[in-house]
Scaffold this motif. Structure first.
Motif, PDB file in Angstrom:
ATOM      1  N   HIS A  96      29.123  63.927  20.880  1.00 39.75           N
ATOM      2  CA  HIS A  96      30.291  63.559  20.083  1.00 39.75           C
ATOM      3  C   HIS A  96      31.609  64.004  20.710  1.00 39.75           C
ATOM      4  N   VAL A  97      31.556  64.689  21.855  1.00 34.71           N
ATOM      5  CA  VAL A  97      32.777  65.157  22.517  1.00 34.71           C
ATOM      6  C   VAL A  97      33.500  63.970  23.137  1.00 34.71           C
ATOM      7  N   THR A 117      36.405  66.013  19.348  1.00 31.19           N
ATOM      8  CA  THR A 117      35.194  65.266  19.015  1.00 31.19           C
ATOM      9  C   THR A 117      35.538  64.043  18.166  1.00 31.19           C
ATOM     10  N   ILE A 134      28.702  73.249  19.990  1.00 34.66           N
ATOM     11  CA  ILE A 134      29.575  72.833  21.095  1.00 34.66           C
ATOM     12  C   ILE A 134      30.244  74.050  21.704  1.00 34.66           C
ATOM     13  N   ASP A 153      38.288  67.944  15.252  1.00 37.82           N
ATOM     14  CA  ASP A 153      37.713  66.661  14.869  1.00 37.82           C
ATOM     15  C   ASP A 153      38.600  65.520  15.376  1.00 37.82           C
TER      16      ASP A 153
END
Length: 164
Positions: A96-97, A117, A134, A153
């Motif tokens: 998701h990075v 992310t 992470i 986020d």
């Protein structure tokens, strides 16, 4: 202001102007003709450019591309490290990075890195747990005597942080 002061001030200003003009005026004769010859050779199709210049230009372009690629690929380097060395949960979280900043500038005094992310919802959203994974994976990737990694986020809201 007296007459002598005005004369001295005028002379100083004049010398400064003359110095500036001569500094920007060129390199005197031989260099000017040389510049004109190379400029006209570059303008003509099939001009007389030497092969060494082409090679140097290609090497410069390759260096710039390498620098751009390395700067733009901190996230990819991080993802590749985790794919090779991480757990299954870390691999899922790191997928998701979207962006990593500050990973290559370290001085061991106060190192900070930011990981962005595609999670949503901030600290109350779904990304809080994976943010710790992470941060942990980042600590495995980079080491510092005094480092702090912060995970954000998609909206730039804080998800978590950790030391590395």
């Amino acid at each position: 202001m007296g007459m002598k002061s005005k004369i001295v001030l005028g002379a100083v200003v004049g010398l400064v102007v003359i110095g500036a003009v001569s500094a920007n005026g060129g390199d005197g004769g031989a260099g000017s003709a040389d510049k004109g010859a190379s400029a006209s050779a570059d303008k003509q199709p099939g001009g007389a450019k030497d092969a060494g210049a082409d090679t140097a230009d290609a090497a410069d372009a390759a260096d710039k591309a390498g620098q751009t690629e390395q700067k733009a690929s901190q996230a990819e380097q991080f993802k590749a490290f985790v794919q090779e060395n991480g757990t299954d949960q870390e691999k899922e979280a790191v997928s998701h990075v979207t962006k990593v900043q500050g990973a290559d500038d370290q001085n061991d005094i106060l190192d900070t890195a930011d990981v962005y992310t595609d999670f949503t919802g901030g600290i109350m959203g779904e990304g809080t747990g994976p943010a710790k994974l992470i941060a942990s994976a980042f600590a495995d990737w980079k080491q510092s005597a005094n480092g702090l990694v912060t995970v954000y986020d998609a909206d730039g809201e804080l998800l978590g942080n950790g030391q590395f």
